[in-house]
Design a protein around this motif. Structure first.
Motif: not given
Ligand code: SAM
Length: 402
Positions: A17-19, A28-32, A35-37, A55-59
């Protein structure tokens, strides 16, 4: 919270959901994950591993399998699954066939060729299956170059690869069995191109076109070649005319640059076999031979490829006309040709009308398939180097003639 789009939004950003940059910072904060990564995984379309994946799977709440499918990453496990469950895919897949009927009239014609102004995909859709014998494609490299046609040369990696697959599939469809297909690009893109081509055609060569003057990149090897992929449809090429080139000699004294030791006399008077690294192709720099400001390939390259992979009367197709180098050389070599160019075709037409390439093509023809060019013979003679008379094969042929 909407700031300007400052990056490419590939599937990973869509899923997260990043636009815009604000949303990127938030996620990126939520996922820890920095931004760059996150941007790296999005831009490079590389499937994340380890902590990032977790982290992505959990989110998102997806499984690893689901994330892969949603990202369009089809690995062997998924391919096996598709092969075992074809009905599932076939039921949901509708084939799209859009034919643009406006593309039936060429904008320029010669007795051997037809040039269409338009998107190569539309042009190809009007060409029957297996109609062309050889294809040469030099697409835009997606390096943010300015094209007169105004095409967007800085789309996301994913879009570029998807687009590449689309035009390649059409090329493969119109290529005759045994036909040859060449794709010229920077090595980076051609790694993706070859993974598409490997699925449908047979690999023959990755030709390195040695090019001096490319720009260095920090922390990387200095780039010194473009890549030319060479594939054929089926097991055997219908046409392969071996090409030969003159021996490399010193520009100043004419002496050979390689040591042929005692084997000199066995050299073929028609020249050395062309290797898969072309070191004798120079960029078009001389104003006299330049037909547009950028992206014009040297006629010598097309002369070699067309001579090697086609015969007189064969049909050559080049989807990305540019200044028309392929069409000019095809015409000179008595091949039939079909071309498309999305932008202005003025440079191509002017080039045909001026006949400005003929002089250069005659020189290239004279200097092909010989061991020494006339210039080399002259300078070598002057400086006392050996010539054709030393070659056993040459001596035999002279005897036969007398
Ligand atoms: C790298 S240049 C080709 C140069 C050409 N090989 C030459 O020697 O002059 C790519 C060309 O493809 C054209 N092009 C880009 N997208 C196209 C498309 N979808 N259909 C047809 N032509 C396209 C661009 O306008 C550009 O002129």
């Amino acid at each position: 919270m909407s700031s300007a789009k400052v990056f490419h939004i590939n599937n990973l950003f869509k899923i997260l959901g990043i636009h815009d940059t604000n949303e990127l910072t938030y996620v990126s904060r939520k996922l820890r994950i920095s931004n760059k990564e996150l941007q790296y995984y999005n831009d490079k379309m590389i499937f994340p591993t380890g902590k990032v994946l977790y982290s992505i799977l959990k989110y998102t709440g997806y499984t690893e399998f689901e994330l892969k499918v949603r990202l369009g990453i089809i690995d062997n496990k998924i391919i096996e699954w598709i092969a075992e469950n074809p009905e599932f895919i076939l039921k949901n897949y509708k084939e799209r066939k859009e034919i643009n009927s406006n593309l039936t009239k060429p904008i320029f014609e010669t007795s051997k060729g037809r040039l269409y102004m338009g998107d190569c995909l539309d042009v190809m859709r009007c060409i029957p299956d297996g109609h062309v014998n050889m294809i040469f494609a030099d697409p835009p490299f997606n390096l943010n170059k300015k094209y007169e046609s105004g095409i967007d040369d800085y789309i996301s990696e994913q879009e570029y690869i998807n687009w590449t697959e689309k035009w390649i599939l059409e090329c493969i469809r119109i290529l005759a069995p045994g036909g040859s297909m060449f794709v010229y690009n920077i090595p980076y893109w051609n790694t993706y191109t070859s993974s598409i081509l490997n699925k449908y055609l047979n690999f023959r060569h990755w030709i390195a076109i040695s090019m001096k003057g490319l720009i260095s990149v920090r922390n990387k090897l200095h780039p010194e070649h473009y890549s030319l992929l060479y594939y054929i449809k089926g097991d055997k090429p219908l046409v392969f005319n071996k090409q030969r080139i003159p021996m490399a000699t010193c520009r100043h004294c004419g002496g050979e640059l390689r040591d042929y030791g005692g084997k000199k006399k066995d050299l073929d008077p028609t020249g050395l076999s062309v290797p898969d690294i072309f070191t004798d192709i120079n960029p078009v720099r001389h104003e006299k031979y330049k037909n547009r400001q950028a992206n014009e390939l040297p006629v010598k390259l097309l002369y070699r490829i067309i001579s090697m992979a086609s015969n007189e009367g064969d049909i050559i197709f080049d989807p990305f006309g540019g200044s028309g180098t392929t069409y000019i050389v095809a015409e000179y070599l008595n091949r039939m040709w079909i071309g498309s160019e999305i932008g202005s075709v003025d440079d191509i037409i002017t080039r045909f009308n001026n006949k400005s390439d003929e002089e250069l093509l005659k020189i290239i023809e004279k200097d092909s398939n010989v061991l020494f060019t006339e210039k080399q013979i002259k300078i070598r003679k002057k400086n006392g180097f050996w010539g054709y008379e030393k070659l056993t094969k040459y001596k035999r042929e002279v005897c036969k003639e007398n």
